[in-house]
Design a protein around this motif. Structure first.
Motif, PDB file in Angstrom:
ATOM      1  N   ILE A 140     -11.848  -0.442  -5.687  1.00 35.58           N
ATOM      2  CA  ILE A 140     -11.039  -1.025  -4.605  1.00 35.58           C
ATOM      3  C   ILE A 140      -9.549  -0.940  -4.936  1.00 35.58           C
ATOM      4  N   ASP A 141      -9.199  -1.158  -6.200  1.00 32.84           N
ATOM      5  CA  ASP A 141      -7.800  -0.975  -6.611  1.00 32.84           C
ATOM      6  C   ASP A 141      -7.325   0.445  -6.334  1.00 32.84           C
ATOM      7  N   GLN A 142      -8.224   1.400  -6.596  1.00 34.90           N
ATOM      8  CA  GLN A 142      -7.870   2.798  -6.332  1.00 34.90           C
ATOM      9  C   GLN A 142      -7.631   3.022  -4.847  1.00 34.90           C
ATOM     10  N   ILE A 143      -8.479   2.440  -4.019  1.00 33.22           N
ATOM     11  CA  ILE A 143      -8.322   2.583  -2.565  1.00 33.22           C
ATOM     12  C   ILE A 143      -6.999   1.957  -2.136  1.00 33.22           C
ATOM     13  N   ARG A 144      -6.683   0.778  -2.665  1.00 24.16           N
ATOM     14  CA  ARG A 144      -5.421   0.126  -2.309  1.00 24.16           C
ATOM     15  C   ARG A 144      -4.231   0.959  -2.762  1.00 24.16           C
ATOM     16  N   ALA A 145      -4.328   1.511  -3.960  1.00 22.21           N
ATOM     17  CA  ALA A 145      -3.246   2.372  -4.458  1.00 22.21           C
ATOM     18  C   ALA A 145      -3.103   3.599  -3.576  1.00 22.21           C
ATOM     19  N   THR A 146      -4.228   4.123  -3.112  1.00 23.57           N
ATOM     20  CA  THR A 146      -4.217   5.284  -2.211  1.00 23.57           C
ATOM     21  C   THR A 146      -3.497   4.940  -0.918  1.00 23.57           C
ATOM     22  N   ILE A 147      -3.831   3.798  -0.340  1.00 18.44           N
ATOM     23  CA  ILE A 147      -3.199   3.364   0.915  1.00 18.44           C
ATOM     24  C   ILE A 147      -1.691   3.206   0.716  1.00 18.44           C
ATOM     25  N   ASP A 148      -1.298   2.550  -0.376  1.00 18.91           N
ATOM     26  CA  ASP A 148       0.133   2.346  -0.645  1.00 18.91           C
ATOM     27  C   ASP A 148       0.861   3.675  -0.825  1.00 18.91           C
ATOM     28  N   LEU A 149       0.207   4.572  -1.538  1.00 19.27           N
ATOM     29  CA  LEU A 149       0.805   5.875  -1.801  1.00 19.27           C
ATOM     30  C   LEU A 149       0.997   6.652  -0.495  1.00 19.27           C
ATOM     31  N   VAL A 150      -0.041   6.675   0.304  1.00 17.65           N
ATOM     32  CA  VAL A 150       0.015   7.364   1.594  1.00 17.65           C
ATOM     33  C   VAL A 150       1.108   6.742   2.464  1.00 17.65           C
ATOM     34  N   GLY A 151       1.213   5.431   2.405  1.00 18.26           N
ATOM     35  CA  GLY A 151       2.218   4.725   3.200  1.00 18.26           C
ATOM     36  C   GLY A 151       3.639   5.017   2.773  1.00 18.26           C
ATOM     37  N   SER A 152       3.818   5.500   1.559  1.00 18.13           N
ATOM     38  CA  SER A 152       5.171   5.754   1.069  1.00 18.13           C
ATOM     39  C   SER A 152       5.632   7.174   1.361  1.00 18.13           C
ATOM     40  N   VAL A 153       4.759   7.959   1.967  1.00 14.08           N
ATOM     41  CA  VAL A 153       5.121   9.324   2.334  1.00 14.08           C
ATOM     42  C   VAL A 153       6.231   9.292   3.357  1.00 14.08           C
ATOM     43  N   SER A 154       7.284  10.020   3.101  1.00 13.70           N
ATOM     44  CA  SER A 154       8.306  10.093   4.136  1.00 13.70           C
ATOM     45  C   SER A 154       9.112  11.365   4.022  1.00 13.70           C
ATOM     46  N   GLU A 155       8.571  12.437   4.589  1.00 16.51           N
ATOM     47  CA  GLU A 155       9.434  13.600   4.771  1.00 16.51           C
ATOM     48  C   GLU A 155      10.099  13.343   6.105  1.00 16.51           C
ATOM     49  N   ASP A 156      11.038  12.424   6.127  1.00 15.77           N
ATOM     50  CA  ASP A 156      11.503  11.954   7.429  1.00 15.77           C
ATOM     51  C   ASP A 156      12.715  12.688   7.955  1.00 15.77           C
ATOM     52  N   ASN A 157      12.595  13.989   7.972  1.00  8.50           N
ATOM     53  CA  ASN A 157      13.661  14.771   8.598  1.00  8.50           C
ATOM     54  C   ASN A 157      13.061  15.672   9.646  1.00  8.50           C
ATOM     55  N   LEU A 158      13.734  15.819  10.738  1.00  8.59           N
ATOM     56  CA  LEU A 158      13.292  16.744  11.758  1.00  8.59           C
ATOM     57  C   LEU A 158      13.627  18.157  11.318  1.00  8.59           C
ATOM     58  N   PRO A 159      12.863  19.146  11.782  1.00  5.77           N
ATOM     59  CA  PRO A 159      13.226  20.529  11.476  1.00  5.77           C
ATOM     60  C   PRO A 159      14.614  20.830  12.041  1.00  5.77           C
TER      61      PRO A 159
END
Lengths: 209, 78
Positions: free
Chosen positions: B40-59
């Motif tokens: 479950i810790d791994q799943i939570r870490a996965t969720i947090d990691l995925v949530g921190s993704v931010s290639e937040d620039n438009l082409p």
């Protein structure tokens, strides 16, 4: 999420209807990357995803005068993107082979658990190892997660993108993607399981056991 | 509840969608099983990691193209 404008959606909606360019560009900056990610879940390339999003914006602008704000603006917008992407994805699949992967795979490979001949049937054969905390923020780790997400079947990729990357609630996700609550949860479950598994393989391979 | 069953219920659990009776079983299993706690810790870490993704620039060019789109729309509606 930098904006000089009120984050209140109704104010934003009004500004858009009045043709306020700053409001529009703020919305583009805020939602654009997420819309692109969502589109990418259904089409074969970044370039096509960009076209889908451009097309979706046309639809959004066409519909904005009639949009009454009964659902959240962003949910509505993402719904348009999802529908546009799916239509395009269907058209594409006639020429592009689409591999769904094993959509119904269990969360964890069955051989990780003791079999029926064992006294502790269904228990871990060996316990999973905690992810190394100091490596969770590494760019490399993030790449592993992103690659895993990119490899997901379209609908799983869609749901994990909207829920866990974009941070929509379960209800907003269902509205945006046209899914039942249960369906959404199942897809999320499978998506997260695969990404976790990819991360586990990565850390096992890199760290050695 | 076995570990194999538990891992299939983790998302329902985290979403608060597990029936109360199953939540009890789930929690009890966790008190006895370090492997599943780690999972479950791994799943939570996965969720947090995925949530921190931010290639937040438009082409490049996308923002300009959209602004042009917006201006056309304004003109067309009068």
């Amino acid at each position: 999420m930098a904006t000089a404008l009120p984050s209140d959606e109704s104010a934003l909606l009004m500004a858009l209807k009045e043709g306020d360019e700053a409001a529009f560009m703020s919305l583009v900056a805020d939602c654009g990357p997420g819309m692109l990610r969502l589109a990418r879940a259904h089409v074969s390339s970044d370039a096509v995803a960009e076209e889908v999003v451009q097309e979706a914006w046309v639809g959004i602008l066409r519909g904005i005068d009639r949009f009454e704000g009964r659902s959240a603006l962003k949910t509505w917008m993402f719904r348009i993107v999802a529908n546009t992407a799916k239509t395009r994805g269907v058209r594409e699949s006639r020429s592009v082979p689409f591999s769904a992967g094993d959509e119904d795979a269990p969360a964890v490979e069955p051989d990780r658990f003791r079999g029926p001949e064992d006294r502790y049937t269904g228990g871990w054969r060996s316990f999973p190892e905690p992810f190394p905390e100091q490596r969770l923020a590494d760019a490399e780790t993030r790449d592993v997660a992103l690659t895993a997400i990119a490899a997901l079947p379209g609908r799983q990729r869609e749901v994990i993108t909207v829920r866990d990357i974009e941070g929509f609630s379960a209800e907003e996700t269902c509205n945006a993607l046209g899914l039942t609550e249960t369906n959404q949860r199942v897809l999320l479950h499978r998506a997260r399981s695969r990404v976790r598994s990819a991360l586990e393989h990565h850390f096992d391979a890199a760290g050695g056991r | 509840m076995t570990c194999k069953e538990l891992v299939e219920l983790v998302t329902d659990y985290l979403e608060g969608r597990l029936p109360d009776s199953q939540v009890e079983e789930f929690d009890e299993h966790l008190t006895l099983c370090e492997g599943c706690v780690t999972y479950i810790d791994q799943i939570r870490a996965t969720i947090d990691l995925v949530g921190s993704v931010s290639e937040d620039n438009l082409p490049p060019g996308a923002a300009d193209a959209l602004l042009a789109e917006f201006r056309d729309w304004k003109l067309a509606r009068g």
